[in-house]
Design an enzyme around this catalytic site. Structure first.
Site, PDB file in Angstrom:
ATOM      1  N   ASP A 128       4.693   2.082  -3.313  1.00  0.00           N
ATOM      2  CA  ASP A 128       4.709   1.929  -4.768  1.00  0.00           C
ATOM      3  C   ASP A 128       6.003   3.377  -5.676  1.00  0.00           C
ATOM      4  O   ASP A 128       5.227   4.091  -6.024  1.00  0.00           O
ATOM      5  CB  ASP A 128       2.539   2.592  -5.341  1.00  0.00           C
ATOM      6  CG  ASP A 128       3.110   2.289  -7.006  1.00  0.00           C
ATOM      7  OD1 ASP A 128       3.944   1.724  -7.295  1.00  0.00           O
ATOM      8  OD2 ASP A 128       2.504   3.730  -6.986  1.00  0.00           O
ATOM      9  N   GLY A 132      -5.336  17.820 -15.866  1.00  0.00           N
ATOM     10  CA  GLY A 132      -4.916  16.487 -15.881  1.00  0.00           C
ATOM     11  C   GLY A 132      -6.761  15.942 -15.789  1.00  0.00           C
ATOM     12  O   GLY A 132      -7.278  16.634 -15.372  1.00  0.00           O
ATOM     13  N   GLY A 157     -10.317  10.899 -11.759  1.00  0.00           N
ATOM     14  CA  GLY A 157     -11.081  12.345 -11.292  1.00  0.00           C
ATOM     15  C   GLY A 157     -10.230  13.497 -12.017  1.00  0.00           C
ATOM     16  O   GLY A 157      -9.331  12.803 -12.984  1.00  0.00           O
TER      17      GLY A 157
END
Length: 417
Positions: A217, A102, A107
């Site tokens: 979240d 990914g 990053g």
């Protein structure tokens, strides 16, 4: 006086200490052996200035200092050494990088394998030159919180490595390869199947709330399956988590609009409180059962209004009475009147044999909204993607997804007219 046959010598055990690129050391363990004693031996024999030591058995089980007394004669112990002078070299000596899995604004994420234990890990590499001070503070906060959490349904942080030049940060985390619950929500789960996942989410957050930790979240994208074969979930992304009662560290609202509680959107919202997690869990339960999110409108402005007025609908589907009652206790505008996580954990819906019946809305105290224009989770309107940052009532809602197995595009801010 009879002399005891017990001698300290009978508890001295000869073991072998092994590490990468080093000759094995014969290690004599006695009941008083400490990690510091082993580190001194390593400094003498291997001539390494060790700052931190971790020990593992051949099957990958990590050994703590208190476990040394139980190590049997002839055991091979694998030593993982830490030297603050060269953290990056240590990292490369301990892990094989298999592939990149990914990349995003924060990053790059790599799939790695520990050279000794063969354990697969996700290695998140963050270049500090790309981060704002606030973002670096959140990375530190995330690592501190994750180190306090030890639950089967919460992702594990093995270690955080900050290179001595302060230009790179590495997060070594548990590797999850089963994908997020978002894909499950779009696969038309039965109520029973949805309950299986929801129960794990509730138990994990109840564990967090016991420790006064609020996730802040929660959403389907931040709940991952351990593997494609298992139905065990792991909650990830504690980057904006905080302790209950703590003041907000930014004036911006952090989260994802579709899961935000009404109080979070209020200008009076100044502190972190557990009820905002409860509201998000309600959205997750609704999403897994019905395949859509409860307050999504045709545009962010409508979603915003739906949340503030607690305006949602129950689709025409056979569901249990217990589920309707549970959602009714969660979707309450005033957080003081909302069910807490422990109320949810003990709710009848999570009992094994909740009766499923053909939905009949008459006679039930269910909050039904006026708007029927809810959006599917895989919306074709890319301009209102869940990963956008939004400005609502001139306040910012900033969201940056942190995924253990992948990183997404940089979020941006769009203005609602």
């Amino acid at each position: 006086m009879m002399k005891s046959k017990f001698t300290l010598q009978s508890y001295v055990r000869s073991c072998t200490l092994i590490s990468n690129n080093q000759n094995p050391i014969r290690l004599m363990l006695n009941p008083k052996t400490k990690f510091n004693d082993i580190m001194k031996l390593i400094q003498i024999v291997w001539r390494q200035n060790v700052q931190q030591l971790r020990l593992f058995l051949i099957d990958g089980t990590e050994i703590e200092e208190k476990d040394l007394i139980n190590i049997q004669k002839g055991t091979n112990l694998y030593a993982q050494l830490k030297n603050d002078d060269n953290e990056l070299s240590n990292l490369k000596s301990e892990y094989d990088i298999i592939k990149r899995v990914g990349e995003g604004g924060q990053g790059i994420v790599y799939l790695g394998k520990h050279k000794v234990t063969q354990e697969l890990v996700a290695i998140k590499k963050i270049s500090s030159s790309k981060q704002q001070n606030l973002e670096l503070e959140r990375l530190e906060q995330e690592s501190i919180i994750l180190k306090q959490l030890d639950h089967k349904n919460i992702v594990k942080l093995h270690e955080k490595v900050v290179c001595s030049n302060q230009k790179q940060v590495f997060m070594i985390m548990e590797y999850l390869q089963g994908g997020s619950l978002l894909t499950q929500a779009n696969s038309q789960l039965t109520e029973s199947e949805a309950k299986h996942f929801c129960k794990q989410v509730v138990e994990a957050i109840a564990y967090c709330h016991e420790k006064k930790i609020v996730h802040c979240d929660l959403k389907l994208e931040n709940i991952m399956l351990s593997s494609l074969l298992q139905k065990e979930i792991k909650i990830i992304d504690f980057g904006v988590s905080n302790y209950a009662g703590q003041p907000l560290i930014t004036e911006n609202i952090v989260g994802t609009l579709s899961y935000l509680a009404p109080e979070v959107l209020s200008s009076s919202y100044k502190q972190i409180y557990p009820p905002q997690d409860v509201w998000a869990i309600g959205c997750i339960i609704y999403g897994l059962v019905f395949g859509k999110l409860p307050f999504d409108g045709n545009n962010p402005s409508e979603t915003y209004r739906n949340i503030l007025s607690c305006n949602y609908q129950i689709p025409k589907k056979s569901v249990s009475k217990e589920l309707l009652q549970l959602l009714s206790s969660i979707f309450v505008v005033n957080p003081k009147d909302r069910a807490n996580i422990f109320d949810i954990q003990s709710h009848n819906w999570f009992k094994e044999y909740a009766k499923i019946f053909k939905l009949n809305l008459s006679g039930f105290n269910v909050r039904i909204g006026r708007s029927s224009s809810v959006t599917k989770m895989y919306s074709s309107r890319k301009s209102y993607d869940e990963d956008q940052g939004l400005i609502i009532s001139h306040r910012k809602i900033v969201f940056s997804r942190r995924s253990v197995t992948r990183l997404d595009k940089v979020s941006y801010v769009a203005k609602i007219k």
